[in-house]
Design a protein around this motif. Structure first.
Motif, mmCIF file in Angstrom:
data_model
loop_
_atom_site.group_PDB
_atom_site.id
_atom_site.type_symbol
_atom_site.label_atom_id
_atom_site.label_comp_id
_atom_site.label_asym_id
_atom_site.label_seq_id
_atom_site.Cartn_x
_atom_site.Cartn_y
_atom_site.Cartn_z
ATOM 1 N N PRO A 1 0.815 -1.227 0.000
ATOM 2 C CA PRO A 1 0.000 0.000 0.000
ATOM 3 C C PRO A 1 0.844 1.270 0.000
ATOM 4 N N TRP A 2 0.414 2.248 -0.779
ATOM 5 C CA TRP A 2 0.995 3.589 -0.779
ATOM 6 C C TRP A 2 0.063 4.537 -0.031
ATOM 7 N N GLY A 3 -1.250 4.356 -0.201
ATOM 8 C CA GLY A 3 -2.208 5.185 0.513
ATOM 9 C C GLY A 3 -3.561 5.185 -0.165
ATOM 10 N N ASP B 1 -14.653 9.521 -10.605
ATOM 11 C CA ASP B 1 -14.500 10.648 -9.696
ATOM 12 C C ASP B 1 -13.277 10.423 -8.798
ATOM 13 N N GLY B 2 -12.411 11.408 -8.745
ATOM 14 C CA GLY B 2 -11.201 11.299 -7.941
ATOM 15 C C GLY B 2 -10.012 10.720 -8.669
ATOM 16 N N ALA B 3 -10.188 10.326 -9.929
ATOM 17 C CA ALA B 3 -9.095 9.700 -10.687
ATOM 18 C C ALA B 3 -7.873 10.603 -10.865
ATOM 19 N N PRO B 4 -8.045 11.923 -11.102
ATOM 20 C CA PRO B 4 -6.847 12.762 -11.268
ATOM 21 C C PRO B 4 -5.911 12.704 -10.064
ATOM 22 N N LYS B 5 -6.468 12.802 -8.871
ATOM 23 C CA LYS B 5 -5.651 12.731 -7.656
ATOM 24 C C LYS B 5 -5.030 11.352 -7.510
ATOM 25 N N ALA B 6 -5.803 10.315 -7.806
ATOM 26 C CA ALA B 6 -5.307 8.953 -7.678
ATOM 27 C C ALA B 6 -4.131 8.699 -8.617
ATOM 28 N N VAL B 7 -4.255 9.141 -9.855
ATOM 29 C CA VAL B 7 -3.172 8.935 -10.827
ATOM 30 C C VAL B 7 -1.937 9.734 -10.431
ATOM 31 N N SER B 8 -2.154 10.943 -9.912
ATOM 32 C CA SER B 8 -1.031 11.760 -9.441
ATOM 33 C C SER B 8 -0.267 11.020 -8.339
ATOM 34 N N GLU B 9 -0.996 10.406 -7.426
ATOM 35 C CA GLU B 9 -0.359 9.656 -6.355
ATOM 36 C C GLU B 9 0.270 8.365 -6.870
ATOM 37 N N MET B 10 -0.326 7.762 -7.891
ATOM 38 C CA MET B 10 0.277 6.581 -8.503
ATOM 39 C C MET B 10 1.646 6.929 -9.080
ATOM 40 N N ASN B 11 1.736 8.089 -9.724
ATOM 41 C CA ASN B 11 3.004 8.523 -10.287
ATOM 42 C C ASN B 11 4.025 8.815 -9.183
ATOM 43 N N ALA B 12 3.544 9.386 -8.065
ATOM 44 C CA ALA B 12 4.434 9.642 -6.936
ATOM 45 C C ALA B 12 4.937 8.330 -6.339
ATOM 46 N N CYS B 13 4.035 7.359 -6.254
ATOM 47 C CA CYS B 13 4.395 6.025 -5.779
ATOM 48 C C CYS B 13 5.470 5.414 -6.668
ATOM 49 N N GLN B 14 5.293 5.557 -7.983
ATOM 50 C CA GLN B 14 6.265 4.982 -8.915
ATOM 51 C C GLN B 14 7.619 5.667 -8.807
ATOM 52 N N LYS B 15 7.591 6.973 -8.664
ATOM 53 C CA LYS B 15 8.844 7.727 -8.544
ATOM 54 C C LYS B 15 9.618 7.291 -7.308
ATOM 55 N N LYS B 16 8.904 7.172 -6.183
ATOM 56 C CA LYS B 16 9.572 6.766 -4.939
ATOM 57 C C LYS B 16 10.061 5.333 -5.034
ATOM 58 N N THR B 17 9.251 4.455 -5.607
ATOM 59 C CA THR B 17 9.650 3.054 -5.760
ATOM 60 C C THR B 17 10.916 2.938 -6.588
ATOM 61 N N ASP B 18 10.969 3.661 -7.705
ATOM 62 C CA ASP B 18 12.143 3.617 -8.578
ATOM 63 C C ASP B 18 13.376 4.171 -7.877
ATOM 64 N N GLU B 19 13.187 5.228 -7.070
ATOM 65 C CA GLU B 19 14.316 5.804 -6.329
ATOM 66 C C GLU B 19 14.895 4.786 -5.361
ATOM 67 N N VAL B 20 14.021 4.106 -4.629
ATOM 68 C CA VAL B 20 14.470 3.108 -3.656
ATOM 69 C C VAL B 20 15.178 1.952 -4.355
ATOM 70 N N LEU B 21 14.595 1.472 -5.436
ATOM 71 C CA LEU B 21 15.204 0.348 -6.157
ATOM 72 C C LEU B 21 16.553 0.724 -6.755
ATOM 73 N N ASN B 22 16.657 1.953 -7.260
ATOM 74 C CA ASN B 22 17.932 2.404 -7.833
ATOM 75 C C ASN B 22 19.011 2.507 -6.762
#
Length: 202
Positions: A29-31, A154-175
């Protein structure tokens, strides 16, 4: 008509309570944002996704995937009432976001013996698919010209924004983990090791 290619087979698994309780291959979970869950899925290349539950087991899941053959975006529709779906069979469907043009696709079915998982999943490498998803108020699914799902986004823009944030953080940790692994020198001198039969001792 636009075309979305046939998908990967994805397990639309129940949400896990916490990263500590989850098996290593279970979503982390990211949130929760604007009624959507955001998670990272190790089984699709450590890629993040969003999911929204409606009622009676109906939900959708959209995210990215990465594997040996490439990467892209997938969208899954789950409805326990679709009991006639055959596992791994492909079904010709169409998806529409808001008033945008239809996407024609071959959807892969995923069926489990839990009376809950009856899902159709499509995938594409076209980023405009994601853009339409996050800027539309509804998504519809059609089979043989008949509308079989009509769900609010409804709420998809915020959800996708957070999905992208989740991906960015995940990639940073893996790198960072990858860099640390590459920095380890198995032949470096270790003062605590003084074995006389060590051929690599400096």
């Amino acid at each position: 008509m636009k075309l979305a290619t046939a998908a990967l087979l994805l397990a639309c698994m129940p949400f896990v309570a916490s990263a500590e309780d989850a098996p290593s291959d279970a979503p982390v979970p990211w949130g929760e944002f604007a009624g959507w869950r955001v998670l990272m899925d190790p089984s699709v290349g450590n890629a993040c996704y969003v999911a929204h539950i409606y009622n009676a087991g109906v939900f959708i899941r959209l995210g990215r995937f990465r594997n040996e053959t490439g990467s892209g975006i997938y969208l899954s529709f789950n409805n326990p009432k679709w009991k006639s779906l055959e596992d791994e069979k492909e079904y010709p469907v169409s998806v529409q976001f808001g008033n945008h043009e239809l996407w024609d696709a071959k959807a892969s079915a995923l069926v489990k013996d839990n009376d809950v998982t009856r899902a159709l999943t499509i995938s594409t490498g076209d980023e405009s698919f994601l853009e339409e998803f996050k800027t539309s108020d509804t998504t519809k699914l059609f089979y043989e010209g008949k509308e079989i799902a009509n769900l609010s986004l409804d709420g998809a823009p915020k959800a996708v924004s957070e999905m992208n944030a989740c991906q960015k953080k995940t990639d940073e940790v893996l790198n960072k983990l990858k860099s640390k692994a590459e920095d380890i020198d198995p032949f470096a001198k270790d003062p605590s090791v003084k074995a006389s039969d060590d051929p690599f001792k400096l």
